[in-house]
Design a protein around this motif. Structure first.
Motif, PDB file in Angstrom:
ATOM      1  N   GLU A   1       0.849  -1.056   0.093  1.00  0.00           N
ATOM      2  CA  GLU A   1      -0.094   0.194  -0.066  1.00  0.00           C
ATOM      3  C   GLU A   1       0.916   0.989   0.064  1.00  0.00           C
ATOM      4  O   GLU A   1       0.655   2.292  -0.680  1.00  0.00           O
TER       5      GLU A   1
ATOM      6  N   ASN B   1       2.353   1.730  -3.578  1.00  0.00           N
ATOM      7  CA  ASN B   1       1.101   2.280  -4.516  1.00  0.00           C
ATOM      8  C   ASN B   1       0.746   3.756  -4.161  1.00  0.00           C
ATOM      9  O   ASN B   1       0.682   4.425  -5.174  1.00  0.00           O
ATOM     10  N   ARG B   2       0.818   4.165  -2.857  1.00  0.00           N
ATOM     11  CA  ARG B   2       0.765   5.687  -2.468  1.00  0.00           C
ATOM     12  C   ARG B   2       1.947   6.407  -3.175  1.00  0.00           C
ATOM     13  O   ARG B   2       1.560   7.601  -3.623  1.00  0.00           O
TER      14      ARG B   2
END
Length: 71
Positions: free
Chosen positions: A26, A29-30
Motif C-alpha cells: 500500500e 502504491n501511494r
C-alpha cells in the motif's frame, strides 16, 4: 457484543492471530500515485517510469539496472 462485532468476530480474531500485512504494498502504491500527482502527467511516459524506478529502488539496484536498461 454489538451486532457488527458478532458478525465479524472470526475475522477480528484472525487479524490478531495472523501477522501478515499489506502495508508495504500500500505504501508503494501511494508513492506511485503521488509521483503522478506532483508531475501533472509526463509528456513522455518513459520519464514517468524512470521517476518511479528512481523513487522506489535503492542506489545499488539503480546502478545495475539503469546501465543495462534499453527502451
Amino acid at each position: 457484543m454489538l451486532d457488527a462485532t458478532k458478525k465479524y468476530i472470526k475475522g477480528i480474531k484472525a487479524a490478531f492471530e495472523n501477522n501478515a500485512s499489506n502495508g508495504r504494498l500500500e505504501g508503494t502504491n501511494r508513492r506511485i500515485k503521488q509521483i503522478g500527482r506532483t508531475a501533472y502527467g509526463y509528456a513522455n511516459s518513459m520519464n514517468y517510469f524512470y521517476r518511479i524506478r528512481i523513487q522506489l529502488h535503492n542506489k545499488f539496484v539503480l546502478k545495475q539496472q539503469f546501465l543495462t536498461f534499453k527502451v
